[in-house]
Design an enzyme around this catalytic site. Structure first.
Site, PDB file in Angstrom:
ATOM      1  N   GLY A  75     128.187 -11.922   5.662  1.00 16.45           N
ATOM      2  CA  GLY A  75     129.551 -12.005   6.152  1.00 16.45           C
ATOM      3  C   GLY A  75     129.904 -13.438   6.503  1.00 16.45           C
ATOM      4  N   ALA A 118     127.226 -16.247   5.175  1.00 19.37           N
ATOM      5  CA  ALA A 118     127.720 -17.146   4.130  1.00 19.37           C
ATOM      6  C   ALA A 118     127.829 -18.569   4.652  1.00 19.37           C
ATOM      7  CB  ALA A 118     129.080 -16.658   3.622  1.00 19.37           C
ATOM      8  N   ALA A 155     114.106 -31.740   9.292  1.00 15.78           N
ATOM      9  CA  ALA A 155     113.130 -30.654   9.375  1.00 15.78           C
ATOM     10  C   ALA A 155     111.746 -31.082   8.902  1.00 15.78           C
ATOM     11  CB  ALA A 155     113.605 -29.470   8.548  1.00 15.78           C
ATOM     12  N   GLU A 209     119.813 -19.457  19.117  1.00 15.14           N
ATOM     13  CA  GLU A 209     120.813 -20.412  19.596  1.00 15.14           C
ATOM     14  C   GLU A 209     122.236 -19.960  19.289  1.00 15.14           C
ATOM     15  OE1 GLU A 209     122.315 -22.960  21.696  1.00 15.14           O
ATOM     16  OE2 GLU A 209     120.229 -23.546  21.375  1.00 15.14           O
ATOM     17  N   ILE A 229     127.913 -24.532  20.464  1.00 17.96           N
ATOM     18  CA  ILE A 229     127.478 -25.242  21.672  1.00 17.96           C
ATOM     19  C   ILE A 229     125.982 -25.007  21.866  1.00 17.96           C
ATOM     20  CG2 ILE A 229     127.791 -25.496  24.162  1.00 17.96           C
ATOM     21  CD1 ILE A 229     130.546 -24.206  23.842  1.00 17.96           C
ATOM     22  N   GLY A 235     143.672 -13.439  13.361  1.00 18.86           N
ATOM     23  CA  GLY A 235     142.239 -13.280  13.137  1.00 18.86           C
ATOM     24  C   GLY A 235     141.375 -13.680  14.317  1.00 18.86           C
ATOM     25  N   LYS A 277     126.468 -12.200  26.297  1.00 16.27           N
ATOM     26  CA  LYS A 277     126.060 -13.606  26.329  1.00 16.27           C
ATOM     27  C   LYS A 277     125.560 -14.016  27.713  1.00 16.27           C
ATOM     28  CE  LYS A 277     129.520 -14.482  22.774  1.00 16.27           C
ATOM     29  NZ  LYS A 277     130.881 -14.998  22.503  1.00 16.27           N
TER      30      LYS A 277
END
Length: 430
Positions: free
Chosen positions: A13, A17, A34, A131, A138, A189, A207
């Site tokens: 979704g 994506a 990395a 995260e 953030i 939206g 959260k």
């Protein structure tokens, strides 16, 4: 350079994506940070033919997301399906049980099942990174769990839902009622067709449960939270807040004292001189208070493909580098057993609005109820006169106990001059 980190993404979704797009658009930069390339090699989604704005040709495709776990070419699982049950939970549990690292943006899953998932991760030495689950782009998780690791954190709070913040901002700027702005937010939206999780405070509570567990090194327990949304905030309350020098925000606030931990989500009046009062629109903010660092404020976009994917990729970089940390900041045997404090024990100041019949003696009746409850009034506003008609009477109180205020509300609701349920908003000085 080491071999690439091979990623399996479940759910294509907006966020899934977005992860593919960020990894491809910034491949060189990410590889350097990395220490090796990070490449998506397998995906799972229901519709193979949907245009997602990013190519998926050449990737191994699985109808069943749990099948990603058994793919020997997948090193790490990224879960962006969403939801606290069903395929998302089955996938994450299977991956951890198999010892495969998991990166998820799923705050509901962590808030409701984080205790078990942490136990699985520890038992099988499998990193669980999240995260993206709190405040989108953030870096709130890393800030609280790692950046402030040397601090005794006593409070963590914030604006944790962009939809509610947008609605409250537009109500204030345009003088509109809640229902009008909600309808506009849905068209733009910013709000779902069924906005309940957002406007009833559940999303913010998920959260906050995660932030509180991290801040206080304590197992997550969503059932301990007190949760209220913004459905009952009116244009009158927005106007009165401005007159009193406040703005209304939906806040999540978790506090640790010697008596235990409290965690609550509800509308708050915050003073205009508080930084969080000026966080507007769809933006989020997280405030943490540590004994060594003092107050830290983080602000940014809390949702959307780019910000959330950014946070997912940050976790993938950590896994590629071998940087891991216990889910709640400490191993299970080192977590705190501090008790939860009930909402009834909260102490603070309050805003109270009553719609009353404009007739002599009404204010005296109201103040008598507050006096009997041992609640001290700080200010009173009554604008205009309309004898025999409904008018708002607005009061703010000095600090008192929640239990006393709720008892007073019940008595005030029974007065024949009070025409509707009293509006109560807590005052917070973040």
């Amino acid at each position: 350079m080491s071999r690439p980190l091979s990623v399996g993404v479940a759910g294509l979704g907006t966020v899934g994506a977005g992860v593919l797009k960020v990894l491809r658009d910034n491949a060189g930069l990410i590889s350097a940070r990395a220490g090796r390339p990070i490449a998506v090699t397998a995906v799972s989604s229901r519709d193979r033919h949907k245009d997602r704005g990013v190519p998926v040709t050449g990737l191994r495709w699985y109808e069943d997301p749990v099948a990603l776990v058994a793919d020997p070419g997948v090193d790490v699982i990224v879960e962006t399906i969403g939801g606290s049950e069903g395929p998302a939970r089955a996938l994450v549990e299977a991956a951890l049980a198999a010892g495969k690292p998991v990166v998820t943006a799923n705050k509901a899953l962590l808030a409701l099942h984080g205790r078990k998932l942490a136990q699985l991760a520890e038992a099988h030495n499998a990193p669980l990174a999240f995260e993206a689950a709190v405040a989108g782009g953030i870096p709130a998780i890393k800030a609280v769990r790692e950046g402030l690791a040397g601090n005794d954190i006593r409070r963590v709070a914030g604006i944790l839902n962009g939809t509610c913040n947008y609605i409250l901002t537009e109500m204030r700027l345009r003088g509109l009622q809640f229902a009008e702005v909600l309808a506009e937010a849905q068209k733009l939206g910013y709000a779902e067709a069924d906005p309940s999780f957002d406007i009833d405070g559940v999303d913010a509570a998920h959260k906050l449960a995660i932030l509180a567990a991290l801040a206080f090194n304590r197992p997550v327990d969503f059932s301990e939270l007190h949760v209220e949304g913004i459905r009952d905030v009116s244009a009158v309350d927005i106007e009165m807040a401005a007159a009193l020098g406040f703005r209304i925000k939906l806040l999540g606030i978790a506090t640790r004292t010697e008596a235990g931990v409290s965690a609550r989500v509800h509308p708050c009046m915050v003073p205009l001189d508080a930084p969080i009062a000026h966080v507007e629109g769809v933006f989020n903010a997280v405030v943490a208070e540590g004994d060594a660092v003092g107050r830290v404020v983080l602000q940014g976009r809390g949702a959307g493909a780019g910000p959330t994917a950014s946070a997912v990729v940050a976790d993938l970089v950590d896994i590629a580098r071998g940087r891991t940390t216990p889910v709640w900041g400490a191993s299970a045997d080192a977590l705190s057993a501090a008790p939860a404090r009930p909402m009834s024990s909260h102490r603070g100041a309050y805003y109270l609005r009553l719609m009353v019949v404009d007739r002599p003696g009404v204010v005296a009746d109201v103040t008598a109820v507050l006096r009997d409850a041992k609640i001290s009034m700080e200010s009173l506003l009554q604008r205009g006169r309309a004898p025999g008609e409904a008018v708002p009477v607005v009061m703010t109180t000095h600090e008192c106990e929640e239990a006393a205020m709720q008892a007073a509300i019940r008595r005030l609701s029974g007065l024949d001059a009070v025409l509707e349920k009293p509006a109560l908003i807590r005052i917070e000085t973040l």
